[in-house]
Design an enzyme around this catalytic site. Structure first.
Site, short mmCIF file in Angstrom:
data_model
loop_
_atom_site.label_atom_id
_atom_site.label_comp_id
_atom_site.label_asym_id
_atom_site.label_seq_id
_atom_site.Cartn_x
_atom_site.Cartn_y
_atom_site.Cartn_z
N LYS A 13 4.86 22.80 1.63
CA LYS A 13 6.15 23.10 1.34
C LYS A 13 7.15 23.26 1.55
O LYS A 13 7.98 23.13 2.17
CB LYS A 13 5.66 22.11 0.43
CG LYS A 13 4.44 21.16 0.07
CD LYS A 13 4.72 20.58 -2.24
CE LYS A 13 4.46 21.27 -2.82
NZ LYS A 13 4.33 21.60 -3.38
N ARG A 88 5.95 15.34 -10.16
CA ARG A 88 3.74 15.76 -9.78
C ARG A 88 2.96 15.27 -10.86
O ARG A 88 1.99 15.23 -11.16
CB ARG A 88 4.33 17.07 -10.57
CG ARG A 88 4.24 18.43 -9.47
CD ARG A 88 4.16 19.55 -10.35
NE ARG A 88 3.90 20.93 -9.48
CZ ARG A 88 4.42 22.12 -9.12
NH1 ARG A 88 5.40 20.87 -8.38
NH2 ARG A 88 3.95 22.89 -8.58
N ARG A 127 0.16 35.56 0.39
CA ARG A 127 1.68 35.45 -0.25
C ARG A 127 2.20 36.47 -1.68
O ARG A 127 2.88 37.49 -1.85
CB ARG A 127 1.99 34.19 -0.95
CG ARG A 127 3.04 33.50 -1.47
CD ARG A 127 3.83 32.46 -1.04
NE ARG A 127 2.89 31.50 -3.33
CZ ARG A 127 3.22 30.49 -2.51
NH1 ARG A 127 4.17 30.04 -2.33
NH2 ARG A 127 3.11 29.52 -4.80
N ARG A 139 5.08 36.42 -8.26
CA ARG A 139 4.73 35.09 -9.40
C ARG A 139 2.69 35.68 -10.11
O ARG A 139 2.20 35.60 -9.67
CB ARG A 139 5.26 33.89 -8.66
CG ARG A 139 6.47 33.68 -7.95
CD ARG A 139 5.90 32.32 -7.47
NE ARG A 139 5.22 31.43 -7.85
CZ ARG A 139 5.50 29.96 -7.55
NH1 ARG A 139 5.87 30.00 -6.59
NH2 ARG A 139 4.31 29.10 -8.44
N ARG A 150 -3.56 25.32 -11.25
CA ARG A 150 -2.52 25.31 -10.88
C ARG A 150 -3.54 23.77 -9.72
O ARG A 150 -2.83 22.86 -9.94
CB ARG A 150 -2.03 25.49 -10.25
CG ARG A 150 -0.86 26.55 -11.10
CD ARG A 150 -0.05 27.87 -10.54
NE ARG A 150 0.68 27.42 -9.39
CZ ARG A 150 1.64 28.38 -8.03
NH1 ARG A 150 0.75 29.43 -8.57
NH2 ARG A 150 1.91 27.30 -7.24
P1 AMP Z 1 5.41 25.03 -8.31
O1 AMP Z 1 7.02 26.19 -7.86
O2 AMP Z 1 6.11 24.40 -6.69
O3 AMP Z 1 4.18 25.09 -7.77
O4 AMP Z 1 5.89 25.82 -9.83
C1 AMP Z 1 5.67 26.31 -10.37
C2 AMP Z 1 4.95 26.25 -11.70
O5 AMP Z 1 6.65 25.61 -12.17
C3 AMP Z 1 4.23 24.72 -11.87
O6 AMP Z 1 3.15 26.08 -12.06
C4 AMP Z 1 4.46 24.26 -13.07
O7 AMP Z 1 4.29 25.17 -13.94
C5 AMP Z 1 6.32 24.44 -13.11
N1 AMP Z 1 6.69 22.99 -12.50
C6 AMP Z 1 7.32 22.98 -11.05
N2 AMP Z 1 7.54 21.85 -10.73
C7 AMP Z 1 6.97 20.22 -11.83
C8 AMP Z 1 7.38 19.26 -11.87
N3 AMP Z 1 7.87 18.54 -11.02
N4 AMP Z 1 6.86 19.35 -13.29
C9 AMP Z 1 6.03 19.83 -14.05
N5 AMP Z 1 6.08 21.29 -14.10
C10 AMP Z 1 6.43 21.67 -12.95
#
Ligand code: AMP
Length: 198
Positions: A13, A88, A127, A139, A150
Protein backbone atom coordinates in the site's frame (compact mmCIF):
# COMPACT_ATOMS: atom_id res chain seq x y z
CA UNK A 1 -9.93 12.52 -5.08
CA UNK A 2 -10.35 10.76 -1.75
CA UNK A 3 -9.03 7.25 -1.89
CA UNK A 4 -8.53 4.41 0.59
CA UNK A 5 -5.94 1.65 0.14
CA UNK A 6 -7.05 -1.42 2.03
CA UNK A 7 -4.98 -4.53 2.62
CA UNK A 8 -2.80 -6.35 5.12
CA UNK A 9 0.56 -5.01 6.29
CA UNK A 10 3.27 -5.57 3.71
CA UNK A 11 0.78 -5.69 0.82
CA UNK A 12 2.45 -2.76 -0.96
CA UNK A 13 0.00 0.00 0.00
CA UNK A 14 2.76 2.43 0.94
CA UNK A 15 4.69 1.86 -2.30
CA UNK A 16 1.59 2.33 -4.42
CA UNK A 17 0.48 5.36 -2.39
CA UNK A 18 3.79 7.04 -3.26
CA UNK A 19 3.05 6.64 -6.96
CA UNK A 20 -0.57 7.76 -6.68
CA UNK A 21 0.31 10.95 -4.83
CA UNK A 22 2.75 11.93 -7.57
CA UNK A 23 0.26 11.35 -10.33
CA UNK A 24 -2.72 13.03 -8.63
CA UNK A 25 -0.81 15.57 -6.53
CA UNK A 26 -2.58 14.78 -3.30
CA UNK A 27 -0.99 13.79 0.03
CA UNK A 28 -0.58 10.30 1.41
CA UNK A 29 -2.10 9.97 4.87
CA UNK A 30 -0.49 6.94 6.48
CA UNK A 31 -1.58 6.45 10.08
CA UNK A 32 1.42 4.13 10.60
CA UNK A 33 3.80 6.91 9.47
CA UNK A 34 1.99 9.52 11.57
CA UNK A 35 2.13 7.28 14.65
CA UNK A 36 5.83 6.50 14.09
CA UNK A 37 6.48 10.24 13.81
CA UNK A 38 4.62 10.79 17.10
CA UNK A 39 6.72 8.06 18.75
CA UNK A 40 9.94 9.59 17.39
CA UNK A 41 8.92 13.06 18.57
CA UNK A 42 8.03 11.69 22.02
CA UNK A 43 4.57 13.29 22.04
CA UNK A 44 1.84 12.19 24.45
CA UNK A 45 0.17 10.19 21.66
CA UNK A 46 3.53 8.64 20.74
CA UNK A 47 4.08 7.52 24.32
CA UNK A 48 0.65 5.92 24.44
CA UNK A 49 1.08 4.22 21.07
CA UNK A 50 4.64 2.91 21.21
CA UNK A 51 4.24 -0.33 23.20
CA UNK A 52 1.05 -1.25 21.34
CA UNK A 53 2.76 -0.77 17.97
CA UNK A 54 5.86 -2.70 18.98
CA UNK A 55 3.62 -5.62 19.94
CA UNK A 56 1.90 -5.56 16.55
CA UNK A 57 -1.49 -4.63 18.00
CA UNK A 58 -3.84 -1.84 17.03
CA UNK A 59 -3.66 1.59 18.60
CA UNK A 60 -7.04 2.72 19.98
CA UNK A 61 -9.66 4.01 17.56
CA UNK A 62 -9.84 7.22 19.60
CA UNK A 63 -6.17 8.07 19.03
CA UNK A 64 -6.11 7.14 15.35
CA UNK A 65 -9.40 8.85 14.48
CA UNK A 66 -8.12 11.95 16.29
CA UNK A 67 -4.91 12.18 14.26
CA UNK A 68 -6.73 11.61 10.96
CA UNK A 69 -9.37 14.23 11.83
CA UNK A 70 -6.59 16.79 12.47
CA UNK A 71 -4.63 15.81 9.38
CA UNK A 72 -7.49 16.14 6.89
CA UNK A 73 -8.07 19.69 8.09
CA UNK A 74 -4.66 20.73 6.76
CA UNK A 75 -4.50 22.78 3.58
CA UNK A 76 -2.81 20.15 1.41
CA UNK A 77 -5.63 17.66 2.05
CA UNK A 78 -8.34 19.97 0.73
CA UNK A 79 -8.02 18.62 -2.83
CA UNK A 80 -8.09 15.04 -1.61
CA UNK A 81 -5.85 12.36 -0.11
CA UNK A 82 -4.81 8.73 -0.17
CA UNK A 83 -5.47 6.95 3.11
CA UNK A 84 -2.99 4.15 3.77
CA UNK A 85 -3.48 1.95 6.85
CA UNK A 86 -6.74 3.65 7.85
CA UNK A 87 -9.52 2.72 8.50
CA UNK A 88 -8.52 -0.56 10.13
CA UNK A 89 -11.69 -1.21 12.14
CA UNK A 90 -15.38 -0.79 11.45
CA UNK A 91 -15.53 1.94 14.11
CA UNK A 92 -12.78 3.86 12.26
CA UNK A 93 -14.64 3.50 8.94
CA UNK A 94 -17.83 4.82 10.54
CA UNK A 95 -15.97 7.69 12.21
CA UNK A 96 -14.35 8.63 8.89
CA UNK A 97 -17.74 8.60 7.20
CA UNK A 98 -19.15 10.96 9.83
CA UNK A 99 -16.08 13.20 9.66
CA UNK A 100 -16.36 13.60 5.90
CA UNK A 101 -20.15 13.84 5.95
CA UNK A 102 -19.94 16.86 8.25
CA UNK A 103 -17.86 18.58 5.59
CA UNK A 104 -20.15 17.49 2.75
CA UNK A 105 -17.40 15.18 1.46
CA UNK A 106 -17.17 11.45 0.78
CA UNK A 107 -14.78 8.69 -0.25
CA UNK A 108 -14.53 8.21 -4.03
CA UNK A 109 -12.87 4.82 -4.20
CA UNK A 110 -11.56 1.99 -2.01
CA UNK A 111 -8.90 -0.29 -3.46
CA UNK A 112 -8.52 -3.65 -1.80
CA UNK A 113 -5.13 -5.37 -2.21
CA UNK A 114 -5.65 -9.13 -2.53
CA UNK A 115 -2.49 -10.93 -1.42
CA UNK A 116 -1.13 -14.28 -0.32
CA UNK A 117 -0.34 -13.90 3.38
CA UNK A 118 2.47 -16.46 3.45
CA UNK A 119 4.25 -14.66 0.62
CA UNK A 120 3.94 -11.45 2.65
CA UNK A 121 5.96 -12.90 5.51
CA UNK A 122 8.87 -13.36 3.04
CA UNK A 123 8.30 -9.87 1.64
CA UNK A 124 8.46 -8.24 5.06
CA UNK A 125 11.66 -10.13 5.92
CA UNK A 126 13.18 -8.71 2.71
CA UNK A 127 11.99 -5.19 3.60
CA UNK A 128 13.73 -5.50 6.99
CA UNK A 129 16.95 -6.85 5.39
CA UNK A 130 17.03 -4.11 2.72
CA UNK A 131 16.43 -1.41 5.32
CA UNK A 132 19.22 -2.78 7.47
CA UNK A 133 21.58 -3.04 4.47
CA UNK A 134 20.86 0.62 3.68
CA UNK A 135 22.00 1.49 7.20
CA UNK A 136 18.53 2.64 8.24
CA UNK A 137 16.76 1.69 11.46
CA UNK A 138 14.56 -1.40 11.04
CA UNK A 139 10.99 -1.19 12.31
CA UNK A 140 10.58 -3.24 15.48
CA UNK A 141 7.33 -4.66 14.16
CA UNK A 142 8.97 -5.92 10.93
CA UNK A 143 10.18 -9.21 12.37
CA UNK A 144 8.37 -12.46 11.43
CA UNK A 145 6.84 -13.07 14.84
CA UNK A 146 5.33 -9.59 15.29
CA UNK A 147 4.45 -9.49 11.62
CA UNK A 148 2.30 -12.62 12.00
CA UNK A 149 0.51 -10.87 14.89
CA UNK A 150 -0.14 -7.87 12.65
CA UNK A 151 -1.58 -10.19 10.00
CA UNK A 152 -3.85 -11.79 12.58
CA UNK A 153 -4.88 -8.34 13.80
CA UNK A 154 -5.72 -7.49 10.21
CA UNK A 155 -7.87 -10.61 9.83
CA UNK A 156 -9.63 -10.07 13.15
CA UNK A 157 -10.22 -6.32 13.13
CA UNK A 158 -9.98 -5.14 9.56
CA UNK A 159 -12.07 -7.90 7.97
CA UNK A 160 -15.19 -5.84 8.73
CA UNK A 161 -13.95 -2.81 6.77
CA UNK A 162 -14.18 -4.28 3.25
CA UNK A 163 -17.89 -5.23 3.58
CA UNK A 164 -18.63 -1.71 4.85
CA UNK A 165 -17.34 -0.24 1.57
CA UNK A 166 -18.66 -3.09 -0.59
CA UNK A 167 -22.19 -2.29 0.61
CA UNK A 168 -21.64 1.29 -0.50
CA UNK A 169 -20.44 0.20 -3.94
CA UNK A 170 -16.98 1.67 -3.39
CA UNK A 171 -14.82 -1.47 -3.08
CA UNK A 172 -12.56 -2.51 -5.97
CA UNK A 173 -10.18 -5.46 -5.64
CA UNK A 174 -6.79 -5.69 -7.32
CA UNK A 175 -4.20 -8.49 -7.34
CA UNK A 176 -1.45 -7.20 -5.05
CA UNK A 177 0.89 -10.10 -5.84
CA UNK A 178 1.66 -8.84 -9.35
CA UNK A 179 4.92 -6.96 -10.05
CA UNK A 180 4.92 -3.42 -8.61
CA UNK A 181 4.43 -1.68 -11.99
CA UNK A 182 1.56 -4.00 -12.91
CA UNK A 183 -0.16 -3.26 -9.59
CA UNK A 184 0.20 0.47 -10.35
CA UNK A 185 -1.41 -0.09 -13.77
CA UNK A 186 -4.28 -2.04 -12.18
CA UNK A 187 -4.89 0.77 -9.69
CA UNK A 188 -4.78 3.45 -12.39
CA UNK A 189 -7.26 1.46 -14.46
CA UNK A 190 -9.64 1.09 -11.50
CA UNK A 191 -9.39 4.81 -10.72
CA UNK A 192 -9.98 5.85 -14.32
CA UNK A 193 -12.55 3.32 -15.44
CA UNK A 194 -14.37 2.14 -12.33
CA UNK A 195 -14.19 5.07 -9.94
CA UNK A 196 -14.14 7.79 -12.60
CA UNK A 197 -11.66 9.97 -10.75
CA UNK A 198 -9.05 10.45 -13.49
P1 AMP B 1 1.45 0.30 9.39
O1 AMP B 1 2.66 1.12 9.10
O2 AMP B 1 0.22 0.79 8.66
O3 AMP B 1 1.66 -1.19 9.21
O4 AMP B 1 1.11 0.52 10.94
C1 AMP B 1 2.05 0.19 11.95
C2 AMP B 1 1.34 0.07 13.29
O5 AMP B 1 0.75 1.32 13.63
C3 AMP B 1 0.19 -0.94 13.33
O6 AMP B 1 0.63 -2.28 13.57
C4 AMP B 1 -0.62 -0.40 14.50
O7 AMP B 1 -0.01 -0.68 15.75
C5 AMP B 1 -0.50 1.11 14.28
N1 AMP B 1 -1.58 1.61 13.37
C6 AMP B 1 -1.42 2.16 12.14
N2 AMP B 1 -2.59 2.51 11.61
C7 AMP B 1 -3.53 2.15 12.53
C8 AMP B 1 -4.95 2.24 12.57
N3 AMP B 1 -5.66 2.75 11.54
N4 AMP B 1 -5.58 1.78 13.68
C9 AMP B 1 -4.89 1.27 14.72
N5 AMP B 1 -3.56 1.14 14.75
C10 AMP B 1 -2.87 1.58 13.66
Amino acid sequence: MRLILLGPPGAGKGTQAQRIIQRYEIPQLSTGDMLRAAVAAGTEIGKRAQAVMDAGQLVSDEIVVGIVAERIEEADAKRGFVLDGFPRTLAQAEALDRMLDQKGLSIDCVIEFKVDEEALVGRIARRAAETEAAGLPVRKDDNPEVFRKRLKEFRDSTAAVAPFYRERGLLHAIDGMQPVDTVTQSITRVLDEECGVA
